[in-house]
Structure formats: C-alpha cells, structure tokens
Design a protein around this motif. Structure first.
Motif, PDB file in Angstrom:
ATOM      1  N   GLU A  40       5.013  14.099   1.695  1.00  0.00           N
ATOM      2  CA  GLU A  40       5.571  13.147   2.660  1.00  0.00           C
ATOM      3  C   GLU A  40       6.599  12.257   1.972  1.00  0.00           C
ATOM      4  O   GLU A  40       6.366  11.786   0.857  1.00  0.00           O
ATOM      5  CB  GLU A  40       4.452  12.294   3.271  1.00  0.00           C
ATOM      6  CG  GLU A  40       3.553  13.107   4.191  1.00  0.00           C
ATOM      7  CD  GLU A  40       2.224  12.435   4.506  1.00  0.00           C
ATOM      8  OE1 GLU A  40       1.615  12.780   5.521  1.00  0.00           O
ATOM      9  OE2 GLU A  40       1.784  11.565   3.718  1.00  0.00           O
ATOM     10  N   ASP A  41       7.726  12.010   2.653  1.00  0.00           N
ATOM     11  CA  ASP A  41       8.796  11.193   2.098  1.00  0.00           C
ATOM     12  C   ASP A  41       8.394   9.722   2.007  1.00  0.00           C
ATOM     13  O   ASP A  41       8.861   8.995   1.129  1.00  0.00           O
ATOM     14  CB  ASP A  41      10.033  11.296   3.014  1.00  0.00           C
ATOM     15  CG  ASP A  41      11.197  11.941   2.282  1.00  0.00           C
ATOM     16  OD1 ASP A  41      11.093  12.117   1.049  1.00  0.00           O
ATOM     17  OD2 ASP A  41      12.190  12.279   2.936  1.00  0.00           O
ATOM     18  N   GLU A  42       7.570   9.323   2.937  1.00  0.00           N
ATOM     19  CA  GLU A  42       7.151   7.922   3.019  1.00  0.00           C
ATOM     20  C   GLU A  42       6.614   7.430   1.670  1.00  0.00           C
ATOM     21  O   GLU A  42       5.734   8.050   1.081  1.00  0.00           O
ATOM     22  CB  GLU A  42       6.050   7.839   4.083  1.00  0.00           C
ATOM     23  CG  GLU A  42       5.517   6.463   4.345  1.00  0.00           C
ATOM     24  CD  GLU A  42       4.176   6.507   5.075  1.00  0.00           C
ATOM     25  OE1 GLU A  42       4.096   6.037   6.205  1.00  0.00           O
ATOM     26  OE2 GLU A  42       3.192   7.038   4.474  1.00  0.00           O
ATOM     27  N   ILE A  43       7.134   6.315   1.213  1.00  0.00           N
ATOM     28  CA  ILE A  43       6.683   5.763  -0.063  1.00  0.00           C
ATOM     29  C   ILE A  43       5.640   4.684   0.190  1.00  0.00           C
ATOM     30  O   ILE A  43       4.547   4.696  -0.355  1.00  0.00           O
ATOM     31  CB  ILE A  43       7.878   5.139  -0.830  1.00  0.00           C
ATOM     32  CG1 ILE A  43       8.924   6.219  -1.127  1.00  0.00           C
ATOM     33  CG2 ILE A  43       7.413   4.468  -2.109  1.00  0.00           C
ATOM     34  CD1 ILE A  43       8.441   7.310  -2.008  1.00  0.00           C
ATOM     35  N   VAL A  44       6.037   3.746   1.042  1.00  0.00           N
ATOM     36  CA  VAL A  44       5.118   2.669   1.375  1.00  0.00           C
ATOM     37  C   VAL A  44       4.411   3.039   2.668  1.00  0.00           C
ATOM     38  O   VAL A  44       5.049   3.338   3.677  1.00  0.00           O
ATOM     39  CB  VAL A  44       5.872   1.343   1.529  1.00  0.00           C
ATOM     40  CG1 VAL A  44       4.933   0.247   2.029  1.00  0.00           C
ATOM     41  CG2 VAL A  44       6.479   0.948   0.186  1.00  0.00           C
ATOM     42  N   LYS A  45       3.125   3.038   2.616  1.00  0.00           N
ATOM     43  CA  LYS A  45       2.286   3.397   3.743  1.00  0.00           C
ATOM     44  C   LYS A  45       2.672   2.578   4.981  1.00  0.00           C
ATOM     45  O   LYS A  45       2.718   1.345   4.946  1.00  0.00           O
ATOM     46  CB  LYS A  45       0.827   3.109   3.354  1.00  0.00           C
ATOM     47  CG  LYS A  45      -0.215   3.701   4.259  1.00  0.00           C
ATOM     48  CD  LYS A  45      -0.465   5.171   3.973  1.00  0.00           C
ATOM     49  CE  LYS A  45      -1.288   5.789   5.100  1.00  0.00           C
ATOM     50  NZ  LYS A  45      -1.113   7.241   5.190  1.00  0.00           N
ATOM     51  N   THR A  65       0.855  -1.187   0.000  1.00  0.00           N
ATOM     52  CA  THR A  65       0.000   0.000   0.000  1.00  0.00           C
ATOM     53  C   THR A  65       0.891   1.238   0.000  1.00  0.00           C
ATOM     54  O   THR A  65       1.735   1.400   0.885  1.00  0.00           O
ATOM     55  CB  THR A  65      -0.910   0.002   1.232  1.00  0.00           C
ATOM     56  OG1 THR A  65      -1.663  -1.208   1.229  1.00  0.00           O
ATOM     57  CG2 THR A  65      -1.870   1.188   1.196  1.00  0.00           C
ATOM     58  N   PHE A  66       0.712   2.078  -0.981  1.00  0.00           N
ATOM     59  CA  PHE A  66       1.575   3.244  -1.136  1.00  0.00           C
ATOM     60  C   PHE A  66       0.936   4.502  -0.547  1.00  0.00           C
ATOM     61  O   PHE A  66      -0.278   4.577  -0.370  1.00  0.00           O
ATOM     62  CB  PHE A  66       1.878   3.482  -2.621  1.00  0.00           C
ATOM     63  CG  PHE A  66       2.731   2.400  -3.211  1.00  0.00           C
ATOM     64  CD1 PHE A  66       4.118   2.506  -3.197  1.00  0.00           C
ATOM     65  CD2 PHE A  66       2.162   1.259  -3.766  1.00  0.00           C
ATOM     66  CE1 PHE A  66       4.911   1.502  -3.719  1.00  0.00           C
ATOM     67  CE2 PHE A  66       2.952   0.246  -4.293  1.00  0.00           C
ATOM     68  CZ  PHE A  66       4.324   0.369  -4.270  1.00  0.00           C
ATOM     69  N   ASN A  67       1.786   5.463  -0.270  1.00  0.00           N
ATOM     70  CA  ASN A  67       1.319   6.768   0.188  1.00  0.00           C
ATOM     71  C   ASN A  67       1.482   7.772  -0.942  1.00  0.00           C
ATOM     72  O   ASN A  67       2.601   8.103  -1.322  1.00  0.00           O
ATOM     73  CB  ASN A  67       2.152   7.197   1.405  1.00  0.00           C
ATOM     74  CG  ASN A  67       1.879   8.634   1.798  1.00  0.00           C
ATOM     75  OD1 ASN A  67       0.971   9.283   1.253  1.00  0.00           O
ATOM     76  ND2 ASN A  67       2.656   9.148   2.734  1.00  0.00           N
ATOM     77  N   PRO A  68       0.398   8.281  -1.473  1.00  0.00           N
ATOM     78  CA  PRO A  68       0.500   9.151  -2.650  1.00  0.00           C
ATOM     79  C   PRO A  68       0.787  10.624  -2.330  1.00  0.00           C
ATOM     80  O   PRO A  68       0.962  11.404  -3.260  1.00  0.00           O
ATOM     81  CB  PRO A  68      -0.877   9.004  -3.296  1.00  0.00           C
ATOM     82  CG  PRO A  68      -1.793   8.784  -2.139  1.00  0.00           C
ATOM     83  CD  PRO A  68      -0.997   8.062  -1.086  1.00  0.00           C
ATOM     84  N   ASN A  69       0.850  10.982  -1.060  1.00  0.00           N
ATOM     85  CA  ASN A  69       1.010  12.406  -0.720  1.00  0.00           C
ATOM     86  C   ASN A  69       2.434  12.880  -0.987  1.00  0.00           C
ATOM     87  O   ASN A  69       3.374  12.414  -0.352  1.00  0.00           O
ATOM     88  CB  ASN A  69       0.662  12.643   0.742  1.00  0.00           C
ATOM     89  CG  ASN A  69      -0.798  12.291   1.026  1.00  0.00           C
ATOM     90  OD1 ASN A  69      -1.640  12.352   0.120  1.00  0.00           O
ATOM     91  ND2 ASN A  69      -1.084  11.894   2.264  1.00  0.00           N
ATOM     92  N   TYR A  70       2.558  13.831  -1.881  1.00  0.00           N
ATOM     93  CA  TYR A  70       3.890  14.223  -2.338  1.00  0.00           C
ATOM     94  C   TYR A  70       4.680  14.971  -1.266  1.00  0.00           C
ATOM     95  O   TYR A  70       5.901  15.030  -1.315  1.00  0.00           O
ATOM     96  CB  TYR A  70       3.802  15.046  -3.624  1.00  0.00           C
ATOM     97  CG  TYR A  70       3.466  16.491  -3.421  1.00  0.00           C
ATOM     98  CD1 TYR A  70       4.485  17.436  -3.224  1.00  0.00           C
ATOM     99  CD2 TYR A  70       2.145  16.938  -3.440  1.00  0.00           C
ATOM    100  CE1 TYR A  70       4.174  18.777  -3.039  1.00  0.00           C
ATOM    101  CE2 TYR A  70       1.836  18.260  -3.253  1.00  0.00           C
ATOM    102  CZ  TYR A  70       2.845  19.183  -3.058  1.00  0.00           C
ATOM    103  OH  TYR A  70       2.557  20.499  -2.866  1.00  0.00           O
TER     104      TYR A  70
END
Lengths: 689, 689
Positions: free
Chosen positions: B671-676, B664-669
């Motif tokens: 935030e550095d986090e790639i994978v939720k 599950t990915f984090n689409p918010n640009y």
C-alpha cells in the motif's frame, strides 16, 4: 531563474582537467583492480545492474533530503523501503540484489530488523512447528517483526534483563511484565512505529517444583509476541510502545521503547527449538549446547568487519578526489608567482588520507578472510565440531572492535583533511558519519568485547606454557609454544629483522608484539593472580595488537599468494601493505620497541620511510580510489564526484537546491515577524511540534 | 495520556541515590572549587543572574528542537536571536551578560557576524569619518552586517582571493566583479539570509600610472557594501546571494555564497584607516604597519582557546555523571550474585573520561593565561611596541590547533564511553558535537597553522644558536640558549629527573622534548636546507610538543603560586595536573624517549602510574564536574542531569516529547499510504521541498 552566475566557470585548472591528469599519470588500471577487488562474488556486476533501476525512481533522489525534519525524513524512509520491496518483487531480485539496492539508497530501512534478527531468530530458535506457522507470514511481509532484547537499563549484560515472562500454570500462559522503568525495552529497531510483532527476550520465571507461589528464573529466553493491532496498527492493550526520538544517525529507523503490563501470551509464544517448558508440568528443558547462541552474534560481527572497507573507501574516495583538485598556497620554496599546490601534495594532508587509503585495502582482505572463516566454522559447527568456534568468536570480537574504530575515526579524519568544505553538506559524509558512529557501540561495545579476545589468548598461552613441546593444535598455539620454548632456552625471539625492506619481517614483528603482550597478560593473570578488572587497559591493548597482527598478516598472505595480477597493480598493492603496516607500527612505536619487535634504529627511520611510501603512492591515489567503483549516486558528494566538478556542484546545491533560499526573512529585531510578509513567528514554529 | 508506566521507577540503586553517595564520599568542596574556577571575572554570578530569565521564556525551550527541519530550525534560531536582543534592551544587559544569555540558549546566532567580525572590522579598519557614519547604525542594529572574505575556491590563502574591486577613475567608483564561479564568496556567516550589509574583501585593482587600461592588484582590501534592499530585503541588482545549505552543525547560521556582476560601490566604501586610494589621482597609500592585521585573527584564536575548557567540561560532566550511575556486569572476580558495577569503576572507562576531566582543567589555566597575554600584547601594540606580537601569534596558533583538537575529539570520546545511550538524542552532545566540529578548521586549519609556530621557533633557535652566550630576550630564548650551550659543552640535558614524584620535573621533561624538536627542525631547515614542505609533518609535531609544554607549564605554575585554596582542593588539582601530563606523555612515549626527555624505566612505569592517579581521582569525579557548574538547561541531557534522574528523563523524552509518536504508520508494503488514514505518500513529502 536564470542569472549572471549561470555562465561562470571555476578558475583554471578546473576539477575535470585535474582529475584527467591524475588518471593519466598512473599506470594502475582501474578496470583490472576493481574487478580484482569486487567481482569475485559478483558485487560489481550487481551494482551495475541495480544502479540504473534505483536512479530512475524520483523517490530515491537524495538532492534535498538533508532539509527534512525527523518525522518527514522517517516518512520518506518508509516510503522508500516500501518501494524497494515492490521493486524486489517486480524485478525478482534475490537477497543480494535487494541488499545492493538498499546499500545504494543508503537509508537504514525501517524494515531492517524484520529482515535480519527477526527472521534469523525464528529460523534458528523456533521449533519446526513454529517455523512452519511463522515463516510464510514473515517472508510475505504479512507480518512485520522486530527483535526486542536490549532494555533501558541493560545492554551488554543480557543476564541482567529485567522484563519477566512468568508461567501461569492455571491458564497455561506466560505473563509478560515490566516491573520497573529500566525494564523497558529500548533501542529495538523497526519496533518504534512499524512492527506488529516482535521477538521479546525476557527472564523465564517458572514456579519452584512443589512451591507454586515461588518462582525461579531460568535466564533470558525469546518469545514471539504480537504487539500491535493488524488493522488499526495501534498497540495492544497492556503494551506501551513508541519511538525513542532523535539520535546521531539512523534517522529513518524507529528504535523503540516498549513496556508490558501483565500482558498474557500463549504457551506457543516461547521459541522452543533448544529450550522449552512443558505446558502440563511447568518443567523446563535446557538447551544442550549453549555455544549455539554464539552463532548470530558472531555472524553480525563478521558482517560489520566485512562492511567496514566500503565505508572507509567511500570517505577516502571523496577525500582523495577533492584534495587532488583543491589548491592552496604556492610552494614556500618555489616561485612567488607559481600556481597554487594541490593540497594532496602536502605531506600533512597525505599523512591523514593515504594511510587510510591503505587501511581500506587492509580491511578488504581481512573482511574477505573473516567471511570465509565464518562460513568454514559454521560448517564445522553444523557437523557437530565446535573446536574452531572459540577462535572465530575471539577473532570476530577483536576485529569488530578495531575495524569499526578505524572506519569511524577514518571518516572524520578524511572530513577534517578537506578543510572548510568538509564541514558542509556537499561533502557527502554527514549521514555516513552519523550512521556509522553507532558501530563502535552496537553488537558489543568496542572496549568491552576486547576482553573476549584477551581471555581467549590467555587461555591459549596457558595451554602453550603447560605443554610447550606438545603438538600444536593450531597456528596461535604453534606461535605461542615456540615463544615459550625460546624463552626457556633464552634464545632471542628477535632474530635479525629488516622491516624497512623485508615484507615478511613486518608480519613477524606484529606477531612478536602480540605474543609478548599475550604472555605478559598470562603472567599477570595466571601467575601473579591480578584481578581481571585491574588488567583491563592492558587486555584492551593486547586485543588491538592481536587484531592489527591479523590485518597485517592477512594483507601479506593475500598478496604473497596472488598470481593473476599485473606487475603494476601488484607493486602498488605491496606499497599499500607497507604503508598500512609501518604507519600502524609508527603510531604504537614504543610498544613494539618494548616488546623487542623493532630495533631502535628501524624505529627512528619509520617516519622517513612512511613519507617515502606516501610519495610513491601519491601519483596513483585517484586511480586507487576509482577502483572501489563507488558510484556518484551513493557518494552524494560535490567534493567526491567522479568528474571532478566540485565547485559547480557545490554552487548548484546552494543556489538551486536549498529550500531556505525560497524564504525572505525580516532581520529587524524589534519586529516579531520572522518571514517577511507572513505571520510566521517563533511561537508558531514551536507550536507545530 | 496517563498509562501504567506513569508509576514505574528505575531499578535500585537509582541515579539520585548514586549521585548522593558520590557527592558525599569526596572531600572536594564544589562551592570552593567553582568559585575558584569561575568567579574571578564574574562568570558564575552572571550565569546565576541570567539563567532564570532565559528559562522563563517558552521560546528558549530546547525540549523538541531536534525534530525540526533546517528551515524551521533556522526560523526558530532567528526568533530566539531577536528575543535575546530585546531582552538585552529590557534588562540593560552589557556585552558579557548578553553573551552569557547566548551561551545558555546555545544557538549560533544568525546575528553573530554582525556583532563580531563586522563591528570589529569597522572599528579597527574604518577611517574616523567612516566610523562616525556607520557605528550608530550598527550599534542600533538598524543595519545588519556580515564579513565576506572566504571564497568558494579560497580560504586560508587570502592573497589568492579572486573577487575584484576595480577602480573606475571616470565615475570615481569601485566595480565589484566575480570573474569566475570560484570567486563566489562562501561560508560567510549571517549573510545567507539575514544581513543587508557586509564587509567585502576584494582584490584592489588600480590603473597603472600612465597606462589607464592596465590594472595592477594591490592585494585584498575590505569594503563596506549594502547587499540587500532595506525594505523588500531582496538582493540588490547585480548581486546574487543566498545560504549555502545544510552543514554538520551551525544549523541556525546562514552561511552565504555571494557573487557580483559589475556592481558599483562609491569611493567611500573602501575602509581607509590604514590604506586608501586618492579619488582624484587613483594613487594608493599603503598601510604603515602590516602586522596590525594580526590583531583580530589572534583575538579570535585566543577566544577559541579560552572557550575550549567549557566545551570539554560539558561533555565530561555528562560522561562522569552517567557512567557513575550506569551499571553493567558483576565484578568477574567477585560474587556471582553481587550488584552490577558502576561503569566508571572500570579502568577502561576511566582511561577515556578521567584524563579528559584533567584536560578540562589544563585548558582552563591555559585559556586564562592566553587571554591575559592577549590583553598585555594589545596594550604593548597600542603603545607602538610590537616585540611580543610574534610570540603571541605563534602561541595562539599552536594552542588553537591543539586545544580545539583536544575538545573536539574529547566530546566524541565521552560520547563513545557512554555506550548505547551515548548515541541517543538524550545524551545532549549531538548539537555540541556538530557545532564544535567546525573549530578544527575555522580561523586557521589546525594542521596548516602549526607552520606558524614552527617558523617562529626555528627563528628563535637560529637566534639562540647564533648567540648562545648573549643576554636572553625572553623565556624561550633563554631555554634555547641554555640548550645550545649544553650541546656545546656536551653536558647532558637530561639531568636526573624523577617524573613519577617530582611535579617540576614533568615540566622540564616537556620543555626538553619541545626544545629538542625545535633544534632538529632548525638543523634540517637552516643547516641541511631541506625544503619546507618535506618537513611539514615534523613541524606539526614540533608545534604540538610546544603547545603541550605550554599547557603543562601553565597548569604547574598556576598551582605552584596558588595560595588561597584548601588542602583538599589543592591536592586534587595536583593529581589532575599529574594525570593530564603523564597521560599525555604516555601517548607520545617514544618521542619523549627519543629526545632523552624520559628514562626507559620511567616510561615503562607510566601506565601503572596513570592508572593509580585515576583511582585517586575517581572518588572525586562527580564533585569535580559539579564544580564547572554547567546548568541542566545548558546540558540538555538526560544522561548528565544534576539530579541523576537519567532513566526517568530518557523515558520522558521518548514517551511524552517525541512528535513521531503522534503518527500511526501503515507498514504494509503493498500500500502506498504511509501514514495510516491519510493520503501522505513518499512523493508528497519530496514535493514539499
């Protein structure tokens, strides 16, 4: 780790020496030509401004990316796309600057659809109220959207889509439902893992007036739908959505599948600028001007046509530089002890690369022309004048088909012309090739859409034949009317032409061939009433002929009206024009001959003429590709480096940047152990997935 | 995890229904045809025997392999190759059975060079004593060997190799040394990570008699060299060796670079069956018959020609089955509400796929013929009769060039004909395509080696012209002599031919065109003394014409002499023959016309004739591809499945087998986090490499 290879150099003459010689032997000014080609819309200046910013970021290093798995490569692509957006904010890039950065990084962005079809569809098809609500969310990227039209079972034939949006007049909601597996959305970019919203295209089903349990379809319509939770980022209940898996290219794009199980969306989800459903009565309002939907499709096709030149120029840049440096065999008729020849000096290498070099220029002029015709037509349409729309739609379809074919096949031709090293990762063409192979299919399959050109030309020919003496409505009409009048008077169309020396006659020859094919198609369809499907191959050839005519004519006209260039630049551009046109003609020689568009003796002379043109262009080849100013960072190619350090760079990639060389393997087949000194086995690799 | 999509089916008619209908509508017996094609050398029986053993092993599952990184994929390839060898021992497979297993698993084996060029070179070029020592080690795989000839700077021109083997008369050793970076060995398969021994080809440098400090080169010679420690498996001191990195295909092959720093090898390392150095005097003994080196190159080319049919048949199998099932648009001239048409019913789809179906059969007959000519020639040569060697060498060169081009381009044509789904991993063509793209280059670049055909034909034409009335030495000589006699008597060659109805006349037409081109080349080179290089494009066309002639003639002769087949099988094979020949002719129409090998009116009729042939072959298309009996396990294709469950399988691969959907990915640009929910970021991915 230092070793004895650190001090080795390639055999002489090395790449830098060779390229210096190549650059000095030509009187073509790279500065003049690159500005002429690329500075009118600020492209060159923009590239110079953005490139150092991009190269400064370690995340954009391409050095090892070919070694990543699909999941890792996707993560990297997403990380880069986020950084690109943050850089946009930081440097206050406009849209063109942001696109330049994306072009240089060369990853298909997982946000691509958000920025293109999603935002465009909202802008063009949402009501004012809808736009006011959604646009701020979209522009700030608070929501990320995609565009879900294509289905597992349906692509080009949009009317065949199976997903249903059924109006529930009780709850005033639409119910999205996938009745079959083939109704699954499929291929929809940015939606597989990333987007939380999507434009969803579905068959609009409304109750028959007076018969509330019977529904009638009003065709496919767009709805805006939230598909994932904004916090957990998991799909909402009633939706199954995911990434479709590995493809040829587009490794950093999450193309999606998506199905709905009686999923309810509010009345406001239907984009209602042109058509709408009255929430109280369930009555449908039709769009006034269906032609408006042409707009975004034609825009995308025009973009693809304009983009093709840089794709081909990139492959040709690599091929020209490398084959100028690569040496193989002495001249068979020369001294035995002489130096080996540069492979670009062999006509069998030239015939594969130099016509493509000329093609990149042909694509350039047609790309510019396509863009300006698009803009003019758009202005007309916004004024309510739809007359030029059909022409532009036909032109963009034919050119999309031809130009993507030229570029896609051209990349592979360049690769093969580079022999063994063309198969390696240091060639720099693998990702370009894999990504670009989508283009002959997307936005209208290259064979399917040529029907649109043929249908248009048959219509134009019918009009001309019905009124050959009337006032011509446009250029095509004028050409067709003249052709019909000449036939009537049995006057020969093939006024004496001299293709080998007169540049204008070449255009006339392409024009006549396309016109004859249009006339034949008109005769077969309109007079002999042949079935459309039985004519398809012929119609495809007609579209190709017409699009080749446009490429040649546009090239000719651009050079004829050009006044600012130096003689040396202009003269080499004319040679490129001739090479493109005559090479094209030679490849379709019999068709030109059959149409009386070329004489037998000219046709017999074409191979020698093409070879002569290539030998004139050859000394300028390196300067000509330099003029496209494709930076080393974008090329990402040992073979195509500007400085010519081909072998040093190939060796560096192999010896210092290849992670496989960090691993010592055990070759003994009777032992399970794969990696020497570790428990790694075949089963453990599979279990990771 | 079960969900609502588990119960969904595709829209009707589904794939199984469609294929059942396709199979029933044709009177071609798959059983008869497949046995005719594939059982004479036991191929079919072997496949049936080996397939279940392979499919039983989890390690050979192809389900998720497209998702692996290069290093992981290489590890998997090595694990599989080890298992294959162990299965060989367990089931006591002979060489053909082992090769069948490899063919089905479809990974290029990291042991490939050990089993081919390494063992072959020892067998053919080692002295008896050397063979006695090395062969047991090789056959038991106690040592693993490779073949290191090609260098970074030198491929086809073997004489240009830079690696030196200098004889040290003091120590009685050879000193291997790479004087430059371009002297690095390059591309050498199985050597990058696996082999501990290699045949190393180097310039043999011997002291000039009487001048011990001056050396003279005796050209490239093969040496057997240990390159890695047998325990640690690390390179020996003085050797740098590694894998060159990612490529288009061959992901499970460790193509190598390798350099030597004054590395000493004993006198016994030089393979000395044909040439040798006296250890006491340093005097060189030359091989008696240099033509012998032709042997292994021609063998490999003949193998490639024979293999091409199954490559193309595989792509065509997928394309035919899928396009028979895929539906798109109603007939434009039919009812609006009618069913959508199968895309294979559109002539624009047929013209891309059906000629390739016919080509697979043409390649089959020529592949068989090439193999038996190779075997006959080898017997001749072993008896000391070298007369047929030049013919065979020319034939194998021309056919290698043409057949690999047909197969490589054919795979991509099939892919594009499948539209959008052809771009996906479920098509089953990605790895085949990537691997096969090496073939136009390896074992002699497809453009370079056509010179060998042309040189041979010019020699034959010169002989015929010098003695047109003498007794013909072979078939080519007989054709050429007749042509010269006809020219002399101004007798027309183009006896009235009827290509549209007489199958033999088609062969005659191809023969005449090739002969005219050979005569023109002879005139230009021998009489007009034109430089070889200026003629290269023309010589390439000559080779192509000659090879096409061989394909057509061999197809014709095989059918003409065939007695055991049923009428229905024979009649469809004749249609395929006609389609292959006339489609080929149409594509090169002007050249046939120019050579008086076709009349203008026949040429004008070709497009209609080709379309008619396609409509006759169309109903049998599915049974024809079924006859190649390519198992689903090898196809590894949703689109090409024998049972037609195209959409179910595409969905299964996407929804159940795609590891990207586990994340599950984090689409918010922002935030550095790639994978939720994880710390995974872009930098952490790059640091793994």
């Amino acid at each position: 780790m230092p070793d004895f290879t650190d001090k080795l150099s390639p055999a002489q003459p090395d790449g830098p020496t060779t390229l210096a010689h190549e650059r000095a032997q030509s009187n073509v000014s790279v500065k003049e030509l690159s500005e002429y080609l690329l500075s009118s819309d600020g492209f060159l200046q923009r590239q110079a401004r953005i490139l150092p910013i991009i190269q400064h970021e370690p995340l954009f290093s391409k050095e090892k990316q070919q070694n990543l798995s699909r999941p890792e490569r996707f993560k990297l692509g997403l990380a880069r796309a986020k950084l690109l957006r943050r850089l946009k904010d930081k440097h206050e890039w406009n849209y063109d600057e942001y696109k330049m950065a994306e072009y240089l990084v060369d990853d298909v962005s997982p946000y691509f659809l958000h920025l293109e079809m999603f935002i465009t569809t909202i802008r063009e098809q949402a009501s004012e109220e809808q736009r006011a609500y959604w646009m701020p969310l979209i522009e700030s990227w608070k929501i990320i959207g995609a565009y879900a039209q294509t289905e597992l079972g349906h692509g080009s034939n949009v009317r065949g889509l199976e997903l249903e949006a059924r109006w529930d007049s009780q709850s005033k909601e639409f119910i999205l439902h996938s009745p079959t597996l083939t109704a699954s959305k499929w291929w929809n970019g940015s939606l597989g893992r990333i987007a939380n919203h999507a434009i969803v295209v579905a068959q609009l089903l409304l109750p028959k007036p007076g018969l509330p349990n019977q529904y009638v379809s009003h065709g496919p319509h767009p709805f805006i739908v939230q598909v994932r939770d904004m916090k957990t980022h998991l799909p909402l209940e009633g939706i199954v959505v995911g990434d479709i898996g590995p493809k040829y290219g587009y490794i950093t794009m999450d193309n999606a599948y998506m199905l709905f199980d009686h999923f309810r969306i509010p009345h406001s989800a239907m984009l209602s600028r042109y058509s709408s459903v009255d929430p109280h009565t369930g009555i449908y309002t039709k769009p006034e001007q269906p032609a408006l939907v042409y707009g975004s499709l034609t825009y995308v096709r025009a973009q693809i046509v304009h983009h093709a030149r840089l794709v081909l120029a990139r492959a040709v840049t690599i091929a020209v530089r490398y084959t100028a440096i690569r040496r193989q065999f002495q001249d068979r008729d020369g001294d035995k002890g002489g130096p080996e020849m540069a492979v670009l000096d062999y006509p069998t290498v030239q015939i594969r690369i130099l016509p493509l070099l000329a093609t990149a220029f042909a694509l350039h002029y047609t790309g510019l022309s396509m863009r300006s015709i698009y803009q003019d037509t758009r202005k007309d349409v916004e004024r309510g004048d739809f007359r030029s729309l059909a022409h532009m739609h036909s032109m963009s379809s034919g050119l999309k088909s031809l130009c993507t074919m030229l570029a896609a096949d051209g990349v592979e031709t360049c690769r093969r012309a580079m022999g063994g090293h063309g198969f390696g990762g240091g060639g720099g063409l693998i990702q370009l090739n894999n990504d670009y192979l989508s283009k002959p299919t997307v936005e209208g399959d290259n064979w399917m859409i040529t029907q649109q050109v043929a249908a248009y030309l048959i219509k134009k020919m019918t009009a001309a034949a019905n009124s050959p003496d009337g006032i011509a409505s446009d250029e095509t009409d004028s050409i067709f009317k003249q052709f019909i009048r000449n036939r009537r008077s049995t006057k020969s169309d093939e006024a004496k032409r001299d293709m080998l020396t007169c540049d204008r006659d070449i255009v006339k020859s392409f024009e006549l061939r396309a016109t004859v094919l249009a006339y034949e198609a008109y005769e077969q369809r309109v007079h002999k009433k042949q079935s459309w499907n039985s004519l398809l191959i012929q119609l495809h050839k007609l579209s190709k002929a017409q699009s080749q005519h446009i490429l040649v004519k546009t090239f000719f006209e651009a050079l004829s009206t050009e006044k600012s260039l130096s003689d040396s630049a202009k003269s080499i551009l004319w040679e490129l024009y001739r090479l493109f046109a005559l090479f094209t003609m030679e490849n379709e020689g019999f068709e030109f001959f059959r149409c009386n568009a070329v004489t037998r003796s000219d046709l017999d002379s074409l191979p020698a003429r093409v070879q002569e043109l290539m030998s004139r262009i050859r000394p300028h080849a390196v300067n000509l590709v330099d003029s496209w100013m494709i930076p080393d960072y974008l090329l990402d190619s040992s073979l195509g480096r500007h400085d010519g350090r081909v072998y040093e760079d190939l060796y560096n990639r192999a010896h210092r940047l290849n992670p496989l060389n960090q691993i010592t393997f055990n070759p003994n087949y009777w032992e399970d152990e794969i990696v020497k000194g570790s428990k790694d086995s075949g089963a453990s690799i599979l279990s990771k997935l």
